[in-house]
Design an enzyme around this catalytic site. Structure first.
Site, PDB file in Angstrom:
ATOM      1  N   LYS A 164       0.841  -1.187   0.000  1.00 56.33           N
ATOM      2  CA  LYS A 164       0.000   0.000   0.000  1.00 56.33           C
ATOM      3  C   LYS A 164       0.878   1.241   0.000  1.00 56.33           C
ATOM      4  CE  LYS A 164      -4.118  -1.939   0.226  1.00 56.33           C
ATOM      5  NZ  LYS A 164      -5.134  -1.749  -0.835  1.00 56.33           N
ATOM      6  N   LYS A 269     -14.069  -6.778  -7.113  1.00 54.80           N
ATOM      7  CA  LYS A 269     -14.312  -7.068  -5.701  1.00 54.80           C
ATOM      8  C   LYS A 269     -15.806  -7.230  -5.505  1.00 54.80           C
ATOM      9  CE  LYS A 269     -10.404  -4.309  -3.985  1.00 54.80           C
ATOM     10  NZ  LYS A 269     -10.010  -3.133  -3.175  1.00 54.80           N
TER      11      LYS A 269
END
Length: 358
Positions: A164, A269
């Site tokens: 990230k 997702k």
């Protein structure tokens, strides 16, 4: 009464402690405030679902998810679960701003239907396979955190790390990547900015990695969802594949990305789009020749097992970012996916998603 008619829909808060804050460029939840769903058929079969709202990504909360589910409960009772795709399409219209709520209901419905027919969800989704190789996330943090996370992930036997970035400056993120490369020298590296960079920042990050000799296999959502021109500009110029996540929430988004050359691939997702919408997005992305990643928000074993069934059953996925269950410290589920090193498998599941509530 037909045995697959929906007779009851129940839902309740599902609060799950994490092993560490799941820090990304736009937020760092310390607990997964999810929702557990139970859907009952006329023959007594009960299916389990999970909604995992992630406020920093979709704006949803646990409270808004519960409210959305309550708003459609009466209309769902009496419908035939066998028509799960029309039901999913109706939910998309009824709850356009509540994708995780839709998904939680869809998963419970599909689990109940799979249990009724003694069919695993991977078969229902197409039967292409039952196992996937996954990455694991290095959440946003400082250099010491990056080093410790990389060592811990490699110790699990996972050889793909998704880092990230975007919460710090590009230069700071490059230093984190250099450290992660040092701690995991043979690993494949992805970077995910969650829209945290500008175009100039994303270019600086890529240039810094190249100068430091750190190879990057994938760069996910470098700029904000609304910066369609920036996504296309980076996609044209980058030697590293660009993957859209926040910019790919609906079928219409994937069509736009495909037409404008806004990404080399898309991250699907279930919590971001719902099950039926994700199926349509898969088809459109394949038609445009785009790469596919299967990802998650902050799901437990329940919803993550369903995502494995979805991706493995459909096939055609280039990347599997299905690791959020590894960040859940405590839960009350058994069964579902099996994880060994960097491989997740649902081949042993006989019906539904295979997860039971203890």
């Amino acid at each position: 009464m037909h045995p697959t008619l929906i007779t009851e829909l129940r839902f309740e808060p599902l609060n799950l402690p994490l092993t560490e804050p799941f820090a990304i460029a736009t937020g760092a939840p310390e607990r997964a405030d999810n929702v557990l769903v139970r859907l009952t058929l006329a023959d007594g079969t009960v299916g389990l679902g999970e909604a995992a709202p992630f406020t920093a990504v979709s704006g949803e909360t646990q409270a808004s998810t519960l409210e959305a589910m309550a708003s459609v409960r009466d209309a769902l009772v009496g419908r035939d679960a066998s028509g799960w795709r029309p039901i999913g399409a109706w939910l998309t219209e009824a709850l356009p701003r509540a994708p995780s709520a839709r998904c939680g209901i869809e998963l419970a419905l599909l689990d109940a239907l799979g249990r009724h027919h003694r069919m695993p969800l991977a078969t229902l989704f197409g039967g292409a396979g039952r196992a996937l190789d996954i990455d694991m996330t290095v959440t946003a943090g400082d250099e010491a955190h990056a080093a410790a996370s990389a060592r811990a992930i490699v110790a699990r036997g996972i050889r793909t790390l998704k880092v990230k970035v975007g919460a710090l400056t590009p230069e700071e993120d490059v230093r984190r990547m250099v450290i992660i490369r040092r701690e995991a020298p043979g690993a494949r590296l992805f970077a995910d900015a969650n829209g945290g960079y500008t175009v100039a920042g994303a270019r600086a990050f890529l240039s810094g990695l190249e100068a430091a000799g750190v190879p990057l296999a994938l760069f996910e959502q470098p700029v904000s969802r609304e910066d369609w021109e920036g996504m296309a500009e980076l996609t044209r110029a980058s030697r590293v594949p660009i993957c859209a996540d926040e910019s790919a929430r609906t079928v219409a988004d994937v069509v736009r990305l495909g037409r404008e050359g806004g990404a080399h691939g898309v991250n699907l997702k279930l919590m971001k789009s719902g099950v039926v919408e994700s199926l349509a997005m898969w088809n459109v992305a394949r038609a445009f020749g785009m790469e596919l990643m299967m990802g998650g928000m902050l799901e437990s074993t329940l919803a993550m097992s369903s995502a494995v069934h979805f991706a493995a059953g459909l096939g055609g996925f280039d990347y599997a970012d299905l690791d959020t269950h590894l960040f859940i410290r405590e839960h009350s589920f058994r069964g579902g996916l099996r994880c060994e090193g960097g491989r997740v498998d649902v081949g042993h599941v006989q019906a539904g998603h295979g997860v039971e509530l203890e």
